[in-house]
Design an enzyme around this catalytic site. Structure first.
Site, PDB file in Angstrom:
ATOM      1  N   VAL A 470      51.943  45.322   2.036  1.00 16.74           N
ATOM      2  CA  VAL A 470      50.740  45.930   1.450  1.00 16.74           C
ATOM      3  C   VAL A 470      50.610  45.513  -0.008  1.00 16.74           C
ATOM      4  O   VAL A 470      49.571  45.045  -0.440  1.00 16.74           O
ATOM      5  CB  VAL A 470      50.752  47.466   1.612  1.00 16.74           C
ATOM      6  CG1 VAL A 470      51.966  48.126   0.996  1.00 16.74           C
ATOM      7  CG2 VAL A 470      49.473  48.061   1.037  1.00 16.74           C
ATOM      8  N   ASP A 471      51.670  45.684  -0.785  1.00  9.40           N
ATOM      9  CA  ASP A 471      51.713  45.249  -2.182  1.00  9.40           C
ATOM     10  C   ASP A 471      53.126  44.750  -2.461  1.00  9.40           C
ATOM     11  O   ASP A 471      54.013  45.552  -2.747  1.00  9.40           O
ATOM     12  CB  ASP A 471      51.360  46.411  -3.108  1.00  9.40           C
ATOM     13  CG  ASP A 471      51.464  46.044  -4.586  1.00  9.40           C
ATOM     14  OD1 ASP A 471      51.658  44.850  -4.887  1.00  9.40           O
ATOM     15  OD2 ASP A 471      51.361  46.959  -5.437  1.00  9.40           O
ATOM     16  N   PRO A 472      53.339  43.452  -2.263  1.00 10.59           N
ATOM     17  CA  PRO A 472      52.341  42.385  -2.085  1.00 10.59           C
ATOM     18  C   PRO A 472      51.943  42.198  -0.624  1.00 10.59           C
ATOM     19  O   PRO A 472      52.715  42.453   0.282  1.00 10.59           O
ATOM     20  CB  PRO A 472      53.066  41.153  -2.592  1.00 10.59           C
ATOM     21  CG  PRO A 472      54.501  41.406  -2.201  1.00 10.59           C
ATOM     22  CD  PRO A 472      54.724  42.894  -2.382  1.00 10.59           C
ATOM     23  N   ASP A 475      46.958  43.443  -0.707  1.00 11.73           N
ATOM     24  CA  ASP A 475      46.298  43.314  -2.012  1.00 11.73           C
ATOM     25  C   ASP A 475      45.876  41.873  -2.268  1.00 11.73           C
ATOM     26  O   ASP A 475      44.761  41.605  -2.734  1.00 11.73           O
ATOM     27  CB  ASP A 475      47.203  43.833  -3.137  1.00 11.73           C
ATOM     28  CG  ASP A 475      48.551  43.129  -3.205  1.00 11.73           C
ATOM     29  OD1 ASP A 475      48.949  42.477  -2.222  1.00 11.73           O
ATOM     30  OD2 ASP A 475      49.224  43.222  -4.253  1.00 11.73           O
TER      31      ASP A 475
END
Length: 792
Positions: A470-472, A475
């Site tokens: 998700v992050d990274p 995003d």
């Protein structure tokens, strides 16, 4: 049967081309109708509807008459047919095409046709080998060398010519070592909408979704020159739609994708005429054929060279020209045994780790019965739970850090490795994957150590996909989707500010740090003492390591219903180059938390609890120690100190801020509870908080992400694009963190297994052919971002 020049004298190829061309014109009419356009192609039927090709040609001429009169919708734009090959198949197809009003153009003029071509005729272009084949070493081309060593060449057809075509008529022979005309990744770009402001449109006459409408693969080689052709179509069911984003076929004319026709017995649709044609070519050679006498030596056979050289066997054995068949037959059998075995076998995936995010990864992959998963973990009970829960899944006990021999053996025997282990272990795992030519996926950030392996991975023909969580991960994908769309319209990115955080749902956030863990506490805590750099209005801002990061926390009110704060995350400046937005004056990637988190953790930092150095009192084999005792050691006080006096000392240590003292007390760090020691203050506290502040049964978490993207349009007007992603966890299912990390990891793994991602080396999801299908599939899983724009 060939002449002295090696040209075939007797072949069905021409009528394969004739039937294929009639079919694709028929299919094109139906596809355009499904897209909202009635065209003259609607009056052309399938090949087998006609008694002979003459009747089909008359129908095509009638359609051509209407095209010449300007009866094609202007919203379609100019239509270009690209023919590959110059043999009988291509010639037969072109004979039919030439019944329509047409103009042949050279390949270098195709781009002008796309912009300025007329709609009262069709355009044709023949792509020859020298137009699309390049020697990998130097970009040159030699036809004789290509036929002898096709593996030395690559094709630019999918990137250069296919994007300028409306219909591709493929009639070339494809050998296994030859480069493909269009790969699966090529298809993802070809089916992306193109900006064509010069083509008019209206509610009743919509623009086409993409330029490429149809492919007629007359060569009918599944997995061949058109890689995504999985199976041939049939006379009964001649068409299907291929959707590159989902890598799936549907038997329909309506929906997303390109129309495919790949019938492997094309001439059978015009049986009488094709048979007469074949017979007329064969008849002149019948007398020579009748001279054959199997009771006499083959050397005495006095037929013409074209017939004599075509005799495969005589007197019970192969003739000299065909003795190679013995070797070919054995190779063929071996190849087909291997293919049959491959078709029966499954793709083998090794998942290293069975922790927080493993279940959604296994869930996604195990939906495909052709994927088998091995879950390897040092905690056998966790791996067993996954194996019991999902199909095609087995568990093994493996300490990947200590048992390298078993780890290497397992990597060697799998097609793909998914590492869900700590990021520090990824370089060693990647080295083993490269050594054994095994692809790899991880959700973690790329590190300098992992990037140093890039060329080794390329040389080993290995794909290592990083940063697909998700992050990274998500995003990157949402940002690149916006950046690329802006650039396609001639705009410029002037700023990029992004925040993301995994949080407990608001109703479960009432604790001393306003936080709960659905992910590793160590990473969360370690990040609070990291250094950071970002760009703000053209100036570089640097924050030193050690705790200053949380002093730069700012309120974030983009979603008023949440009480949020944010602080910078790592080094944001390299993303200007990575994202291709080097002109941006502001670049900041940050972390989101509920207000109060930063202030509370500052107290833990000042107390010395977020320290990565080993502490003698926390040695795993040392004597028991309580939290109160350890706090006293950190402060240089005796453990029998009065608790109120200890609190006064701590109060002064944390900057005389009552909320920080309350946090330490609320976490139970003044209690006489024995510590589960893990060597360092950070690891010990992480282990403690993972248990004390875990997402409990019935509790949920959420992911919040926000991109604010400054845009300058070609007319110099400015706007800010806001991209919001909010994902909630399920009380009886997966946490939001598990879903948003595990699902994109599983999707990326599946794309590699199915050949949708073919690039080699260290990859991140920055290219459209990767992030577009991933975002599309995440949407199907309920992970969807929202956008709105502020105009300045």
């Amino acid at each position: 049967m060939v002449n002295a020049k090696g040209q075939r004298l007797v072949a069905f190829g021409k009528y394969a081309g004739v039937a294929g061309m009639v079919n694709i014109l028929h299919g094109l009419g139906l596809r355009l109708l499904a897209l909202g356009h009635h065209t003259p192609f609607m009056f052309i039927g399938p090949s087998h509807n006609y008694r002979n090709s003459g009747m089909a040609r008359q129908a095509i001429r009638d359609a051509g008459y209407e095209i010449a009169l300007g009866m094609m919708p202007k919203s379609i734009g100019p239509l270009t047919f690209i023919f590959t090959g110059t043999g009988n198949v291509s010639q037969g197809a072109q004979e039919v095409f030439q019944e329509l009003p047409h103009e042949y153009v050279e390949p270098e003029h195709l781009s002008k046709v796309a912009q300025h071509g007329a709609t009262n005729k069709l355009y044709a272009c023949i792509i020859k080998p020298e137009d699309n084949l390049l020697r990998k070493e130097d970009g040159g081309f030699d036809l004789d060398e290509y036929f002898q060593q096709p593996q030395k060449y690559a094709s630019n057809f999918g990137q250069k010519w296919a994007q300028l075509s409306s219909v591709i008529v493929n009639g070339i022979y494809w050998a296994p070592d030859s480069p493909r005309l269009i790969t699966i990744p090529d298809a993802k770009n070809l089916m992306h909408p193109q900006e064509t402001p010069w083509i008019p449109s209206s509610p009743g006459c919509p623009k086409l979704p993409h330029r490429l409408l149809a492919i007629c693969d007359i060569s009918a080689d599944p997995g061949g020159s058109i890689e995504f052709v999985k199976d041939c179509t049939s006379i009964d069911h001649p068409f299907c739609l291929y959707d590159a984003n989902s890598n799936e076929y549907t038997e329909s004319f309506r929906g997303k994708g390109v129309l495919m026709c790949s019938i492997d017995n094309m001439p059978a649709q015009i049986p009488r005429e094709a048979t007469d044609f074949f017979g007329s070519l064969t008849l002149p050679h019948v007398d020579d054929m009748l001279l054959s006498d199997a009771t006499t030596p083959f050397e005495e056979y006095q037929a013409s060279p074209s017939v004599r050289n075509a005799v495969i066997a005589s007197n019970g054995k192969l003739t000299p020209n065909f003795e190679y068949i013995s070797t070919l037959r054995e190779n063929f059998r071996s190849k087909h045994r291997a293919i049959a075995a491959a078709m029966k076998s499954t793709s083998k995936v090794l998942a290293l780790g069975a922790g927080f995010v493993s279940a959604p990864v296994i869930d996604y992959l195990s939906r495909d019965p052709n994927v088998s998963i091995t879950v390897a973990s040092q905690y056998k009970c966790e791996a067993d739970r996954l194996a019991d829960r999902f199909n095609n899944t087995v568990s093994v006990l493996l300490d990947a850090e200590r048992n390298r021999e078993d780890l290497e053996h397992m990597i060697k025997n799998h097609d793909l490795v998914i590492s869900l282990l700590p990021y520090s272990m990824h370089p060693d795992i990647a080295k083993l994957c490269i050594k054994h030519h095994t692809n790899m996926v991880t959700a973690s950030y790329t590190s300098p150590a992992i990037m140093q392996l890039n060329q080794s991975a390329i040389d080993a023909d290995v794909t290592i996909m990083n940063e697909v969580g998700v992050d990274p991960g998500i995003d990157h994908m949402l940002a690149m989707e916006c950046f690329d769309e802006v650039k396609e319209h001639g705009g410029t990115i002037t700023s990029f500010v992004s925040y993301c955080g995994g949080l407990p749902s608001p109703e479960f956030s009432a604790n001393p740090v306003r936080y709960k863990f659905s992910w590793s506490p160590r990473g969360v805590l370690l990040n609070t003492v990291a250094e950071a750099r970002y760009l703000m209005d053209g100036e570089i801002v640097e924050i030193p390591a050690g705790g200053a990061l949380l002093e730069s926390t700012t309120p974030q009110d983009f979603l008023p219903g949440f009480n949020l704060e944010g602080f910078p995350n790592r080094d944001s400046i390299p993303y200007g180059k990575d994202y291709g937005i080097g002109k941006a004056k502001t670049l900041l990637r940050g972390t989101l938390r509920y207000k109060g988190f930063s202030n509370a953790v500052i107290g833990l930092i000042k107390l010395g609890l977020i320290d990565t150095n080993r502490h003698s009192s926390l040695h795993e084999q040392g004597p028991d120690i309580t939290w109160k005792h350890f706090i006293c050691e950190l402060l240089g006080k005796q453990p029998d100190i009065l608790i109120d006096s200890l609190k006064d000392i701590v109060f002064n240590k944390v900057g005389r801020v009552h909320s920080r003292l309350d946090c330490i007390e609320g976490l139970g760090l003044f209690e006489e509870d024995v510590i589960d020691k893990k060597g360092t203050p950070l690891d010990t506290l992480s282990n403690y908080m993972a248990k004390r502040l875990a997402i409990g049964p019935g509790e949920t978490d959420l992911i919040i992400m926000r991109h604010d993207i400054g845009i300058q349009k070609p007319d110099r007007t400015e706007e800010t694009r806001h991209v919001d992603l909010v994902v909630y966890g399920d009380a009886r299912g997966y946490t939001a963190m598990a879903k948003t990390v595990g699902l994109p990891t599983g999707i990326a793994a599946k794309m590699i297994l199915e050949g949708e991602i073919q690039a080699k080396g260290m990859l991140r999801p920055f290219s459209p052919e990767i992030y577009r299908p991933m975002l599309s599939r995440l949407k199907q899983e309920g992970i969807v971002a929202r956008e709105h724009t502020t105009y300045h």
